[in-house]
Motif scaffolding. Structure first.
Motif, PDB file in Angstrom:
ATOM      1  N   LEU A 164      40.993  39.226  42.918  1.00 30.81           N
ATOM      2  CA  LEU A 164      42.216  39.579  43.688  1.00 30.81           C
ATOM      3  C   LEU A 164      42.274  38.946  45.188  1.00 30.81           C
ATOM      4  O   LEU A 164      43.092  38.677  45.472  1.00 30.81           O
ATOM      5  N   LEU A 165      41.141  39.025  45.631  1.00 31.55           N
ATOM      6  CA  LEU A 165      41.136  38.425  47.106  1.00 31.55           C
ATOM      7  C   LEU A 165      41.537  36.852  46.944  1.00 31.55           C
ATOM      8  O   LEU A 165      42.135  36.496  47.948  1.00 31.55           O
ATOM      9  N   TYR A 166      40.951  36.178  46.180  1.00 29.47           N
ATOM     10  CA  TYR A 166      41.131  34.805  45.868  1.00 29.47           C
ATOM     11  C   TYR A 166      42.547  34.586  45.399  1.00 29.47           C
ATOM     12  O   TYR A 166      42.867  33.439  45.844  1.00 29.47           O
ATOM     13  N   THR A 167      43.157  35.267  44.615  1.00 28.63           N
ATOM     14  CA  THR A 167      44.447  35.268  44.338  1.00 28.63           C
ATOM     15  C   THR A 167      45.505  35.498  45.555  1.00 28.63           C
ATOM     16  O   THR A 167      46.406  34.564  45.784  1.00 28.63           O
ATOM     17  N   GLY A 168      44.964  36.401  46.323  1.00 31.42           N
ATOM     18  CA  GLY A 168      45.735  36.578  47.838  1.00 31.42           C
ATOM     19  C   GLY A 168      45.592  35.241  48.510  1.00 31.42           C
ATOM     20  O   GLY A 168      46.416  34.765  49.131  1.00 31.42           O
ATOM     21  N   ALA A 169      44.591  34.920  48.777  1.00 29.91           N
ATOM     22  CA  ALA A 169      44.277  33.614  49.679  1.00 29.91           C
ATOM     23  C   ALA A 169      44.776  32.386  49.019  1.00 29.91           C
ATOM     24  O   ALA A 169      45.306  31.663  49.814  1.00 29.91           O
TER      25      ALA A 169
END
Length: 540
Positions: free
Chosen positions: A352-357
């Motif tokens: 999820l963090l990398y998708t947001g990034a």
């Protein structure tokens, strides 16, 4: 004695009676339902004029885009939320909170049901937008979006959740069809790319917001608010859109087409000249609008069949550019990136963090369109994007299929997916929303945009349904199929599409080889030159 070209003010005065006659003719062509739904009077409620009003109206439309951008990303995060998965997929193999044992077709239904109903919503809005106006059409879409979010929050099971999401798709279809028309009908010719570029930035900004909202609420696990929170944000945004719809103007072209001539002129002046109806550039825009309305009304009411006869090339361009916006693969990334990263070895929260990034540079890239759409033109961006995305997706395929360490494969996929998103963000992302909204004549604009938007949602639905099974069957080689679509789309743009940058909506008809005005084009176009228009807009 030298010939003096009549001014726009003089020409407007001379066709006043013709315009009023046309308004009466339009009223006679209306059916029973249209007469019931069409507003009897238009009241201006907006508190500002000039550039503030123009950009407030642009912001109103862009918020509508942000809502369906938000919806594109919200499900991607929820599919890796164990509380959400165990609640809605417990009867389909998801009782353990993961999607590993769920039939890919069930996952596809939960994602793609919205796209299917959005296609229907876009077609309905194509007719309804002509009846009730662009602004009211957005209001209806916003209301549907608003109450269907409550259905999803309180859904007891999978069937009710899918029903709520399907209803919400109707609202998304209304918004996605109508918003680009609003942007193109209020913008100056040399700023139309900017206005629709801003619109698309809001769309991807909505997607980016959903990614970070999913990530933020994920920290509330195992509380149910971890998946309900993103829907609460949806409700707040749609309520804001509904409120704005009561305080912003209708588009001047719809007003003129429906007989509100005085209101149309005043709206042009309010948007572009702080209310001065006698300004030369305001009179020029109004002259073109009136002449186009007179000519198109003389052709009779536009039917759906006419979109494939008289306006066949425009319809093919509109449908195919939206079709390839989906076949070029963006929603494979948007819908399933967290799941893909989880499968590649990332934890659920890290995915999820990398998708947001990933959404940050994607959104930033859309800002480039604000300048390039008008400075370079539409076709060069489409050609560049098609070729570049094909190369990048081929590299992603190589990382998926290569025998490499898990971290190397995951990081390699992520890096080139991010580059792909950046390229898409300023090429095949915004251009398919700009072209269909500007290439159709006023009498067929809603129907043409409806066909193009329906094409987008149909192929969006197909991608959403096919992708899970395709990845399960051929793994990373599915990216090569998408790369082939990217190359084909670049060739189609080069050999078939028409350049429309810096043309007025009425002049674009000439670019397609059609007639646009009741009188000679030489008497209408050029009363105010593009340089004059830019100079006047610079001092507003």
């Amino acid at each position: 004695m030298a010939y003096r070209r009549p001014s726009a003010v003089e020409q407007n005065a001379s066709i006043r009676e013709r315009s009023l006659s046309v308004a009466h003719q339009v009223a006679e062509q209306q059916g029973w339902l249209e007469k019931k739904l069409k507003p009897k009077r238009i009241t201006a409620r907006y508190p500002v004029k000039g550039a503030p009003l123009l950009y407030a109206t642009c912001g109103f439309g862009s918020l509508g885009d942000a809502l369906f951008g938000y919806n594109s990303g919200i499900m991607s995060g929820l599919l890796v939320n164990p509380v959400f998965v165990s609640r809605f997929f417990k009867d389909y193999g998801g009782a353990d909170g993961t999607t590993a044992s769920i039939n890919p077709s069930i996952t596809g239904i939960s994602v793609a049901c919205l796209q299917a109903s959005a296609a229907v919503g876009a077609l309905i809005a194509g007719r309804l937008g002509d009846m009730i106006g662009r602004k009211r059409c957005v209001r209806v879409g916003g209301f549907i979006y608003f109450f269907s979010a409550f259905i999803q929050i309180f859904a007891p099971g999978f069937a009710t959740f899918v029903a709520g999401r399907t209803i919400q798709g109707l609202g998304v279809g209304f918004l996605s069809m109508t918003v680009p028309i609003i942007q193109t009908e209020i913008a100056k010719p040399h700023r139309r790319g900017l206005m629709v570029g801003i619109e698309y930035t809001f769309l991807i900004g909505g997607y980016m917001l959903s990614c970070w909202v999913d990530y933020g609420f994920n920290f509330l696990l195992p509380d149910k608010m971890s998946w309900q929170g993103p829907f609460i944000v949806q409700i707040i945004l749609s309520f804001l859109l509904l409120t704005m719809s009561f305080f912003l103007p209708e588009t001047p072209r719809w007003l003129a087409k429906n007989g509100f001539m005085d209101e149309s002129l005043q709206t042009v002046a309010d948007l572009h000249s702080k209310g001065d109806v006698n300004a030369e550039h305001v009179q020029q825009v109004f002259l073109e609008i009136q002449q186009a309305v007179i000519y198109e009304t003389a052709l009779g009411k536009s039917g759906w069949g006419e979109m494939f006869t008289r306006y066949r090339k425009r319809t093919i361009v509109g449908i195919t550019v939206q079709m390839f916006a989906q076949l070029n693969g963006i929603n494979i990334i948007s819908f399933y990136l967290p799941s893909t990263l989880t499968a590649a070895g990332f934890s659920e929260r890290k995915s999820l963090l990398y998708t947001g990034a990933n959404a940050l540079p994607y959104t930033a890239a859309t800002i480039v369109t604000w300048y390039l759409a008008d400075a370079w033109g539409r076709k060069p961006l489409l050609i560049l994007g098609g070729v570049a995305m094909a190369v990048l997706l081929s590299i992603v395929c190589a990382f998926v299929e290569a025998d490499l360490a898990v971290n190397t494969k995951a990081n390699g996929q992520y890096a080139f997916v991010m580059l792909y998103n950046i390229v898409y963000g300023f090429t095949w992302g915004p251009m398919p929303w700009l072209l269909p909204a500007e290439i159709f004549p006023l009498r067929g604009r809603s129907k043409g945009m409806a066909l193009a938007t329906t094409s987008n949602w149909i192929f969006n639905f197909i991608i959403g349904m096919v992708a899970p099974d395709a990845f399960a069957g051929i793994n990373g080689y599915f990216y090569l199929i998408i790369a082939g679509f990217c190359l084909f789309s670049a060739g189609l743009a080069h050999f078939y599409y028409v350049e429309t940058a810096n043309c007025t909506l009425e002049e674009i008809a000439t670019a397609f080889g059609d007639r646009a005005f009741a009188d000679s084009e030489e008497n209408i176009v050029g009363v105010v030159s593009p340089d004059d228009e830019k100079r006047k807009s610079a001092v507003q």
